[in-house]
Design an enzyme around this catalytic site. Structure first.
Site: not given
Lengths: 272, 788
Positions: B71, B132, B134, B156, B287, B315, B361, B545, B582, B585
């Site tokens: 990650h 992102e 998630h 971000d 979170q 962040d 968070q 991407d 980009g 995941s």
């Protein structure tokens, strides 16, 4: 009062998020605008310096408990008297969306006998589809009692968007008829949801986007200088904000939201 | 365990003896501490401590675990890959970042290095953007997972000092009508995930007052076990606000929410496969969202940016403080000291390692020069949010972490940022697929209605209305266009009050094509994103991407990934459009197998003057309608085949040179005022696109299928529903068709019909009417609710 001397205060609390576009709209009308954090106003107690007070849209304090409730109590506690004085002088107060919810929670609207201790009406959870962001058709139904919209022709049809999860105007069941009668007698109804052809929505979704009683989208106090609206005039201010402006050969410069905000400014020009 | 000893201090802290440990013992340590490190990585760490001749601490090992996770470090994209066609030395370097390195566009201000990619908007302003994934958290807890995904990507953008102005969301679920019996234990029903994810995204964006303007929802069997949630954010900043100048002695300020036990080992969880136990084991890794905290944070950070009071920002996402402190110190060639007991906690008695890696968070890290500290603290106080100096940057490449006066970690950044390089092998064989053969349906109008009502084409209105897409009052082209709420190709924003310059935001994804060919899947996703952007008048396009893939340690998954990356380079290079940011995941595996390999491409284009923007709705009766691009027998993976129960093999391909030629001319035509409406052809092909243009504008259309430029044998149904890339429908102003044709020159184009007053949509071929449907019926079909 000359337009450039008019001063607008836009208050914000944690979670307020429509202050930017509201500032932009008022500035375009040529008036002076300040945005202040509500804590600062609690400390400085400077409402006196302003002619128009706006509670903008957003999710003040996360809208926990009920929408607008926490901020309303906070304002009552810190500047309740100042607000009452501001209103008694005939100055203009506008609540948009979360601001409308605040004015209801604080007892300023409908304010049948001045400021109420407890909310007399409610802006409850939408009956349909949860949170709704959509353009609606509205009719200006006020007969002149609402000083802030007095420049709008009676029965004017407006197109303005709503965006809320709790906007269903509701009267207490046991006094529903009586309250509605009083709203009519005092000329406190300002905007009602209609179908595209201008006939009332009669509760029909999506024309009435939240299930509001009697298609009510906006009301004022009996004196006509405190106005609460679920629709967002600041999002229908410029022509390019309209949902179909690209269809027009010559897109309009402004949208219908401007009519409401300009009418408020005109009222202050005339009155003071 | 023998090798782990509690230290004598009055708080939870352990010393771990790695010197002389065997591979087996190392893995026992990893398991005892909940680390996701591989045996090779544990050995590398052991060697470091052998050389340093001291035991490790739990805080240190947790830091390695966080930093070296897939990650955080993107081991696969940075690793060495042996393919049948040779060795690839880093996918990111070789295929994705190479485009921008070769093109060297002046307008790319910061790419692939900071929290978000930054490109020029105009002379004074820049645009920051990040998308992102998630997925893992959303599979366990859809509302919280999706909401914190949105919250994270907004941070971000704040993490490069930008003001967030729009969000995007792209979601992939299993079919909503999946029978419960088909779900393995631990896998949640798609309808539950769908409702939760949509509510989570709406709640966060709405509460923060950031409009959600663009996105997609895709349903496919491959997502039953692995839900996919992409969250994006676009921000704007003045170029001079982008400050990165941290000096030794600058304060490390932790700002925003408090630190708690939520989100412990989030990155480790995100880098592992989902199992039946994930629910129980990994729930603490998800979170808890609190958007109002982030709204306050946003106001304060923007004030600090406007007044130039900070020297750096980042962040707190995956890995929490550990990653944020070490990465910033590394970036500026510095070290740092941090006092964990100063970190404001949600509740007392957290262990140092938990404080250090918690992913709670709404927190960010600011670097502030000493002389500005007071001013910054005042700003945060004024916004009713916390800001706490928790340490300082200093010379030397070492981060020292203290708790109650005790040093609990001493991290050498050189060693931390040199994880052993991953070396992997691939094999990929094209699946054995056949082109289906079936008789042509008799009623093509009925087929068109069924396509319009199918879950991957029908209106997303019920979802989009629950997102505030107009807050800030800058959404010039909304996701739902006009009073009939038709599907816009891209959203267009007007971010500045005093400028007509606009920003077009679009996306493309073609997951089903990936089941046939990963290369053409990726190529098609890029083309779709670009096509959507061009359709509203976007140009000078930048790409993002986002890969969602299965376990890269399995050779077939990685092989497909290499092909997809290769397509990214080939197409983006040919289009002259760089990737600027980009995120990948990987490890999206469940008891049902790997996720459908998915590449999301996000495109950002410039619209020089929004008064010239083009929308999809038909505008005037009497205007000619043109098609540009070639229609081919390419229905593999199409919605039409799916409706007929097939996958097929003939995946849409792409000739980038020809497509780009068409787009350039089309933009010229728009600038010349020839184009009244434009719409991209994608799922459902020509017939669906024509229907959408007609019912959005409330005007009829007469089309002649025989006029469509084509290649190869095409039966009428295949012609109408083919999903060939590079095609758009264009309404040209009456009387200017000649100019348009001249402009298009020898690029494939043809006039295929005319806009008509009122109803209906008529499609004929050589005089024979094959579709004749009133707009109301088409609109009604298209507005079929999801899951109905």
């Amino acid at each position: 009062m000359r337009r450039r001397e008019i001063r607008v205060l836009i208050l914000r609390a944690p979670g307020t998020n429509c202050d930017g576009e509201t500032v932009r709209a008022f500035r375009d009308l040529g008036v002076g605008v300040d945005v202040l954090h509500t804590q600062r106003v609690f400390k400085e107690r400077n409402l006196e310096e302003y002619d128009i007070l706006v509670f903008p849209g957003g999710f003040s304090y996360g809208d926990y408990v009920r929408s607008g409730a926490i901020w309303a109590k906070e304002c009552e506690y810190h500047i309740g008297r100042d607000l009452e004085h501001f209103i008694d002088q005939g100055k203009a107060v506008l609540g948009i969306c979360n601001g409308f919810q605040l004015l209801v929670e604080a007892g300023f609207l409908p304010g049948f006998e001045g400021k109420a201790r407890y909310p007399q009406v409610a802006l409850a959870n939408n009956t349909t589809g949860g949170y709704q962001c959509r353009w609606v058709h509205l009719r200006h139904v006020n007969r002149g009692g609402c000083l802030l919209t007095s420049s709008l022709p009676r029965d004017a049809l407006l197109r303005i968007p709503v965006a809320h999860g709790e906007g269903r105007f509701l009267l207490p069941r046991e006094v529903e008829r009586e309250y509605l009668r009083r709203l009519y007698e005092n000329d406190q109804l300002v905007l009602r949801y209609t179908k595209p052809d201008g006939s009332y929505a009669e509760g029909e979704y999506p024309h009435n986007p939240n299930g509001a009683y009697h298609d009510i989208a906006g009301i004022c106090n009996p004196e006509g200088n405190v106005l609460g609206l679920m629709p967002h005039p600041e999002r229908a201010y410029f022509g390019w904000q309209l949902p179909d402006w690209t269809r027009c050969e010559e897109p309009p410069r402004y949208g219908d939201g401007r009519l409401i905000l300009e009418s408020i400014v005109k009222y202050v020009e005339r009155r003071f | 365990m023998r090798r782990i000893k509690r230290s004598p201090h009055p708080f939870e802290h352990y010393l771990i003896e790695l010197r002389g440990a065997s591979r087996g013992e190392l893995m026992e340590v990893a398991e005892a501490l909940g680390l996701g490190l591989t045996p090779e990585e544990m050995e590398a760490i052991r060697d470091y401590y052998t050389l340093s001749n001291r035991p490790a601490t739990d805080v240190e090992l947790q830091t390695y675990d966080q930093t070296w996770s897939e990650h955080c470090y993107h081991k696969t994209f940075k690793g060495v890959i042996e393919t049948p066609d040779g060795v690839v030395d880093g996918l990111l370097k070789t295929y994705i970042r190479r485009v921008v390195e070769e093109l060297k566009p002046r307008w790319c201000l910061s790419v692939f290095e900071d929290n978000a990619g930054i490109i020029e908007f105009d002379e004074e302003y820049a645009i920051a953007v990040k998308v992102e994934t998630h997925n893992h958290p959303s599979a366990i807890e859809p509302f919280g997972g999706a909401a914190t995904g949105t919250g994270g990507v907004i941070r971000d953008v704040l993490g490069v000092w930008a003001d967030p102005i729009a969000c995007t969301d792209v979601l992939c679920f299993g079919p909503l009508d999946t029978p419960y019996e088909a779900l393995p234990k631990g896998v949640k029903h798609p309808t539950y995930l769908f409702r939760g994810v949509v509510a989570g995204i709406g709640a966060y964006g709405n509460n923060m007052g950031i409009p959600t303007v663009n996105g997609a929802i895709y349903f496919e069997e491959g997502y039953i076990g692995n839900v996919v949630v992409y969250a994006g954010c676009v921000g704007i900043l003045r170029k001079d606000e982008y400050v990165r100048a941290v000096k030794p002695g600058d304060w490390i300020l932790l700002v925003g929410g408090r630190t708690g036990l939520d989100g412990i080992h989030g990155v480790t969880f995100a880098s592992a496969e989902l199992t039946e136990e994930s629910e129980v084991v990994s729930r603490p890794a998800v979170q808890i969202p609190n958007p109002i905290e982030e709204e306050k944070l946003k106001r304060a950070i923007r004030a600090v940016a406007e007044q130039h009071l900070g020297s750096g920002i980042t962040d707190l996402g995956g890995g929490g403080l550990s990653c944020a402190v070490c990465e910033t110190a590394r970036r500026y060639g510095l070290g740092a000291e941090v006092w964990l007991d100063r970190v404001p906690l949600k509740y007392p008695k957290m262990a140092p390692w938990e404080i250090w890696i918690s992913e709670s968070q709404e927190r960010m890290l600011l670097a502030v020069p000493p002389q500005n500290l007071e001013g910054v603290l005042e700003i945060f106080h004024g916004e009713q949010t916390e800001a706490t100096p928790i340490g300082r940057y200093r010379e030397g490449g070492v981060v020292e972490v203290f708790h109650q006066g005790v040093r609990v970690a001493e991290i050498d950044l050189d060693s931390l940022f040199k994880p052993p390089r991953v070396r992997r092998r691939t094999t990929w064989r094209p699946p054995a697929l056949e082109e289906p053969s079936f008789p042509m349906p008799r009623d093509l109008g009925e087929m068109l209605k069924r396509l319009l009502a199918s879950p991957n084409i029908s209106s997303r209105e019920e979802v989009i209305r629950t997102y505030d897409h107009e807050v800030k009052g800058c959404t010039v082209v909304k996701p739902l266009h006009g009073w009939n709420a038709g599907p816009s190709d891209a959203a267009v924003l007007k971010p500045l009050r005093d400028s007509w310059r606009g920003l077009a935001v679009s996306c493309g994804l073609k997951p089903r094509y990936g089941r046939i060919d990963p290369y053409w899947m990726a190529a098609s996703a890029i083309d779709e994103a670009v096509r959507n952007n061009v359709a509203v008048g976007g140009r000078r396009i930048a790409l993002l991407d986002n890969f969602t893939w299965g376990n890269p340690e399995r050779e077939d998954r990685l092989g497909a990934l290499v092909y997809a990356c290769r397509a990214c380079y080939d197409v983006a290079r040919a289009y002259g459009m760089p990737f600027i940011s980009g995120k990948d995941s990987l490890y999206n595996e469940s008891p049902l197998g790997p996720v459908t390999p998915t590449l999301l491409v996000t495109a950002l284009g410039i619209v020089p003057d929004i008064r010239r923007v083009v929308t999809l709705d038909l505008k005037r009766a009497g205007d000619p309608l043109y098609i540009v691009g070639v229609t081919k027998p390419e229905l593999g993976g199409s919605e039409y085949y799916r409706l007929m129960g097939f996958l097929g093999a003939s995946v849409p391909k792409l000739k980038p040179g020809e497509a780009m030629g068409i787009y350039r001319r089309l933009i010229e035509a728009m600038d010349g005022g020839l184009v009244r409406a434009c719409h991209d052809l994608s799922e459902g092909g020509l017939a669906v696109a024509a229907a959408e243009m007609a019912f959005t504008g409330g005007l009829g259309l007469e089309m002649d299928a025989a006029a469509v430029p084509r290649e190869g044998e095409l039966r009428l149904d295949l012609l109408l529903f083919s999903e060939s890339n590079g095609r758009l429908l264009v309404e040209v102003s009456k009387g200017r068709g000649g100019e348009f044709e001249e402009l298009m020159g020898d690029l494939p184009h043809a006039r295929v019909g005319w806009v008509m007053e009122g109803d209906p949509l008529v499609i004929q071929r050589e005089g024979e009417i094959v579709v004749n449907l009133p707009l109301g019926e088409l609109l009604e079909a298209w507005k079929t609710p999801l899951g109905a």
